[in-house]
Design an enzyme around this catalytic site. Structure first.
Site, PDB file in Angstrom:
ATOM      1  N   GLY B 127      46.038  43.457  34.024  1.00 54.69           N
ATOM      2  CA  GLY B 127      46.011  42.048  33.983  1.00 54.69           C
ATOM      3  C   GLY B 127      47.437  41.192  35.241  1.00 54.69           C
ATOM      4  CE1 TYR B 128      49.723  43.036  37.588  1.00 53.97           C
ATOM      5  CE2 TYR B 128      49.432  43.300  39.999  1.00 53.97           C
ATOM      6  CZ  TYR B 128      50.211  44.144  39.594  1.00 53.97           C
ATOM      7  OH  TYR B 128      50.915  44.882  39.097  1.00 53.97           O
ATOM      8  CB  SER B 129      42.528  38.261  38.909  1.00 57.69           C
ATOM      9  OG  SER B 129      42.734  39.230  39.558  1.00 57.69           O
ATOM     10  CD  GLU B 244      44.685  47.545  43.544  1.00 57.86           C
ATOM     11  OE1 GLU B 244      43.578  47.280  42.737  1.00 57.86           O
ATOM     12  OE2 GLU B 244      45.333  47.128  43.313  1.00 57.86           O
ATOM     13  CD  GLU B 379      36.976  38.619  53.286  1.00 58.97           C
ATOM     14  OE1 GLU B 379      37.484  39.397  52.268  1.00 58.97           O
ATOM     15  OE2 GLU B 379      35.908  39.083  54.278  1.00 58.97           O
TER      16      GLU B 379
END
Lengths: 374, 392
Positions: B127-129, B244, B379
């Site tokens: 649960g990051y973004s 990651e 990016e």
């Protein structure tokens, strides 16, 4: 699995680096560029005294028995200085042919080459050959105990100063046959040899060579009669891998000097290196450089092992063409207008890198070769 | 310089290879080869086989089930399993929250959570973004307000991959709305069965249900489920992001998929021959083959550096960028090889209309657009390299 260098290799690198930094500044190089021969014979003598011209040759041949990694180190550092002396043409390319020659040819030409007393170049390309090494229209007809050579060779890098030319000529078969090509060691001053010299875009000297009834003794055949293409093909693969090392040095300078310049150069009140568009272009340069370096290391070690060399050389040449073009164009773009001038080193590195793509088959040619090698 | 692995390393590689040959269930390998999604049961089955062998969490500390392998062994292990057609393990427990727990968690948290991750008894998701926080992760706004021994969590987590299977979720939540954005974040472990947690499927363009939105409405989370200090969550998250990235380019798996493209292209009729005889297609293949070699040896160079005691720096960002671009190229080639048969919309793992390989060809082409977006977009990776490598 280890990508580090041993102590002798580190010392070798230091010694080449030192000479390039000390004697090969931008101004000194510029003076050499404008000189008659386009390089310094005194410098060449120093190379020989330092043992560099002996590195790739076996001890039995009077060389130092160096490995492809040693050669790689020398060429990488020479590349960083855009060194003009014909190290590649003489030691790597012509030397690669001579290494495969008979004892008598070696005694006559390889020994003085190793000692720095003989310059040599390979005359193989022809007007219609494009990048095919086997495409040979120049003929060598039996003439008594020897041969008589007729034809025209083009783009012989370092050919103007060469004492001896390695010439590919057809002893049998049709122009595009892969057999029937023979390599000859031809004294450059032989009767019937005419050289038309010119400068190449990167400041090197090259020439076209016309051969008219040039008499060459049978002793001067390099390798076996009719099997010159296979020999030249193998030497070309080795030479591409060495060229990769030179390109690696050049690409490092191109990308690092671009990064350094954008940290100094200010527009809109800030260093232009703070702009993301420029940053990402430089990261692309960095990534291309690192991948090209990986390919050089890999191909160099494949050469060392002696397996899969042809495919490795072609894969590397594709990478060099692609990375070199990207890194060079981005270097010019990020430097801006100043890079268009002769005054900044960056344009010179870009030109050399561009020429490397054309040497021994460009990226397209080798992509196709890589494909057909299966 | 030496390109060869040592005798011990080669013996180790053979051991991994024969393990995969003997233990990897054929039906799982087939799904991986055909690019079909695995069920939860498939995934857990394979992970339990690895766990039985003691190889499920090789990079973990020995006491928690690690192997003590060298970086080279670790590489060979991943590479061999990828080359054998094994599915990668689900990373959320084993590669993400596990390392955070054993590095920053309390003794009690370690005892409670780590064994279940190793045994694959508990499925984790990330649960990051958030809908408003993608690459700018630190702008996240899911709130956790302290209420006695609990936090009360409200907010939405986006792209929660395979949350539909998950028992637990690890979350970054804002505990201090007044602090500068990185400094008011905490790292919480939340039971998916907690009242107020709901999972909403998000169907991606290829028709798969892989990702979700996970909503939190007054969810009560014990303070004991917080990792480390309050408001220090960003530090732990950054640590995790490095983990990651380094596990993101599997050259073994890439080579296997690429070999499959060549095999399938050799069976596709084109003109008087096969697609392999098409100079344009064959050149694209050759180009990708060379790119794979460049990636492989760049990876090995970084590995050699790590094996000699160096740290993998921002160069691992290069592997992420190039690895994912190459993966995308391969999905493109496979879709192109499919020709007309790449047109049918074979959602929900249905049968192929044409040759078997075409069933997922377009689906995976679409699905793989994600790889240059997730895990720190290309990016973002370039920003990292610009700063860390080029000093800009």
């Amino acid at each position: 699995m280890d990508f580090s260098f041993n102590q002798e290799q580190t010392l070798l690198r230091e010694s080449v680096k030192k000479l390039v930094e000390k004697d090969y500044g931008f101004e000194a190089r510029h003076a050499l560029l404008k000189s008659d021969e386009g390089f310094s014979r005194a410098m060449w003598k120093s190379f020989a005294e330092l043992g560099w011209t002996a590195i790739p040759f076996s001890e039995a041949d009077g060389g130092l028995g160096g490995s492809p990694v040693d050669t790689m180190i020398v060429l990488e550092e020479l590349g960083k200085g855009l060194v003009l002396e014909p190290f590649f043409a003489t030691v790597i390319f012509a030397g690669g042919c001579l290494r495969r020659a008979s004892a008598s040819v070696k005694a006559k030409y390889l020994s003085p080459l190793i000692n720095g007393e003989l310059l040599s170049a390979v005359a193989y390309a022809e007007q219609d050959s494009r990048f095919d090494l086997f495409h040979v229209g120049t003929t060598a007809k039996k003439d008594g105990a020897g041969f008589s050579l007729d034809g025209k060779k083009i783009a012989v890098i370092a050919g103007s100063a060469a004492d001896m030319l390695v010439v590919s000529a057809r002893t049998s078969g049709g122009v595009r046959d892969k057999t029937g090509v023979t390599l000859f060691a031809v004294d450059a001053k032989s009767a019937g040899v005419t050289r038309t010299s010119y400068r190449t875009v990167d400041g090197l000297r090259a020439c076209d060579v016309t051969l008219q009834g040039v008499k060459v003794s049978a002793d001067n055949v390099i390798g076996k009669e009719g099997e010159g293409f296979a020999l030249l093909d193998a030497v070309s693969d080795e030479a591409i891998i060495a060229l990769g090392a030179e390109a690696m040095g050049i690409m490092e300078v191109l990308y690092k000097s671009t990064v350094a310049y954008t940290k100094e150069r200010k527009q809109f009140g800030v260093p232009i290196g703070s702009f993301q568009v420029l940053q990402h272009r430089m990261v692309d340069q960095f990534m291309e450089y690192e991948q090209a370096r990986s390919m050089v290391y890999w191909a160099t070690m494949m050469l060392h092992k002696g397996t899969g060399v042809a495919k490795a050389a072609s894969a590397l040449k594709v990478q060099l063409g692609k990375s070199g073009r990207m890194i060079g164009q981005a270097a010019i773009k990020n430097h801006g207008g100043m890079a268009m001038t002769e005054e900044l080193p960056v344009s010179h590195f870009f030109k050399r890198m561009t020429m490397i793509d054309l040497m021994l088959g460009n990226a397209d040619y080798h992509l196709d070769r890589f494909r057909t090698l299966g | 310089m030496d390109l060869e692995f040592s005798k011990e390393e080669l013996a180790f590689r053979d051991e991994v290879r024969s393990f995969a040959q003997q233990k990897l269930p054929a039906e799982i390998r087939e799904k991986v080869d055909q690019g079909r999604p695995l069920t939860k049961e498939d995934q857990v089955r394979w992970q339990k086989l690895l766990a039985d062998k003691g190889w499920i969490a090789p990079n973990w500390p020995l006491q928690w089930g690690g192997t003590g392998w060298t970086p080279t062994q670790m590489y060979l292990f991943d590479d061999e399993l990828g080359a054998a057609g094994a599915p990668p393990v689900i990373p959320f427990g084993l590669k993400m929250v596990g390392p955070v727990i054993y590095t920053f968690g309390s003794e009690e948290q370690k005892q409670r959570f780590l064994p279940d991750i190793v045994s694959s008894n508990v499925w984790w998701c990330q649960g990051y973004s958030e809908p408003g926080s993608g690459s700018d992760l630190a702008s996240l706004s899911t709130r956790a307000v302290r209420d006695g021994d609990h936090y009360v969590v409200n907010g939405i987590k986006a792209w929660t991959t395979l949350a539909q299977h998950a028992d637990w979720i690890f979350c970054l939540v804002r505990t201090d709305p007044n602090a500068k954005k990185q400094q008011g974040i905490s790292f919480l472990l939340i039971d998916m069965k907690s009242p107020g947690v709901t999972v909403h499927p998000v169907i991606t363009m290829e028709g798969d249900h892989e990702v979700n939105e996970t909503h939190f409405e007054d969810v009560r989370v014990p303070v004991a489920n917080r990792i480390g200090e309050e408001n220090q969550g960003w530090t732990y998250a950054k640590y995790l992001l490095t983990h990651e990235r380094t596990s993101i380019a599997n050259v073994g798996a890439i080579k296997r998929t690429f070999a499959r493209v060549k095999r399938e292209a050799a069976k596709v009729t084109s003109g008087d021959g096969t697609l392999l005889d098409s100079p344009v297609f064959a050149r694209k293949l050759a180009d990708v083959a060379i790119q794979i070699t460049a990636l492989e040896y760049t990876m090995l160079r970084i590995l050699s550096q790590v094996a000699r005691g160096g740290a993998p720096g921002a160069e691992s960002s290069l592997l992420k960028v190039r690895g994912t671009e190459i993966q995308q190229s391969i999905t493109e080639l496979l879709m192109e090889a499919g020709g007309y048969y790449s047109m049918p919309f074979v959602a929900e793992h249905g049968k192929a209309i044409g040759p078997e390989f075409t069933a997922r060809a377009a689906a995976n082409y679409f699905n793989y657009r994600k790889v240059t977006i997730y895990g720190g977009s290309s990016e973002v990776q370039k920003n990292i390299m610009s700063k860390a490598v080029l000093g800009l």
